[in-house]
Motif scaffolding. Structure first.
Motif: not given
Ligand code: SF4
Ligand code: SF4
Length: 235
Positions: A108, A139, A142-143, A145
């Motif tokens: 992340c 958050c 971005c996806g 994770c």
């Molecule tokens: S989408 Fe997931 S990886 Fe991206 S910032 Fe949010 S929690 Fe973090």
């Protein structure tokens, strides 16, 4: 041309274009329908039941300027539209897929995920999350994770109606806030759910899940209770 005259002329041009859009629709027989087929003009005074609002679909055939009357009407969102992550549990047995491996937290970018792994009464590690938190204000949607999760456990949700009157505690989502059923995910992401890629992945995850369950049972722990499946955001 003086400044005052220019402003008036600009407004007149805008008004003319606005009226022409309706004129073109009326000439082509679409004058009494909202663009894309939402309410007819006569329906404006009849408020639909909450939950049965018409869905407006824009198409290329009409010109009429219109405003979607949110929240009574909503534009559909695309399947790949993503807002915040959710954790998936399997509808059939209520088991959480996450093994608390910490990979999503490591990848992340703004480091807004943290968790603790469950432990058996004997103190051994159980591959389940005891707690799982995401700071939704940090958050950045971005996806990553979801892309990196090896257990198909974290997915991006489409719900964007998240505002409230409190800026601190309620924006840090815990395990119970994050859980959604696989049934919910299948409804919001029908193409992905039925794709061969995801079907294969689900098969692999089911095997791993069995192993995790055995370990959890051996450790004398039950899996965290899943909350009832939420309904998909109205599209
Ligand atoms: S989408 Fe997931 S990886 Fe991206 S910032 Fe949010 S929690 Fe973090
Ligand atoms: S959501 Fe996936 S990547 Fe994150 S801890 Fe759970 S299993 Fe690992």
């Amino acid at each position: 041309m003086g400044m005052g005259t220019g402003v008036i002329r600009g407004h007149a041009i805008t008004l003319r274009r606005f009226l022409l859009t309706f004129w073109r629709d009326a000439r082509q027989g679409r004058g009494l329908k909202r663009r894309g087929g939402g309410h007819g003009l006569l329906d404006f005074f009849r408020k639909p039941e909450r939950g049965s609002e018409p869905t407006i679909t824009q198409d290329f055939r009409t010109d009429g300027l219109f405003t979607v009357e949110y929240p009574d009407e909503r534009l559909p969102v695309y399947e790949r539209f993503r807002v915040l992550p959710v954790l998936v549990y399997d509808t059939e047995d209520g088991n959480v897929r996450c093994t608390s491996c910490n990979i999503c937290a490591r990848v992340c970018p703004p480091q807004c995920i943290w968790m603790t792994q469950a432990r058996s009464p004997k103190g051994t590690v159980v591959p389940l999350p005891e707690d799982f938190y995401i700071d939704m204000d940090v958050c950045m949607n971005c996806g990553l994770c979801s892309e990196y999760c090896p257990f198909d456990a974290i997915k991006m949700d489409q719900n964007f109606e998240l505002s409230n009157y409190e800026r601190h505690q309620s924006h840090i989502y815990g395990l119970q806030d994050l859980l959604v059923s696989s049934e919910y995910y299948a409804k919001t992401h029908p193409e992905a759910w039925s794709s061969s890629e995801e079907a294969t992945e689900r098969g692999k995850v089911a095997k791993k899940k069995d192993q995790r369950l055995q370990k959890a049972l051996a450790a004398g722990r039950s899996t965290p209770a899943a909350k009832p499946a939420p309904q998909p955001a109205k599209a």
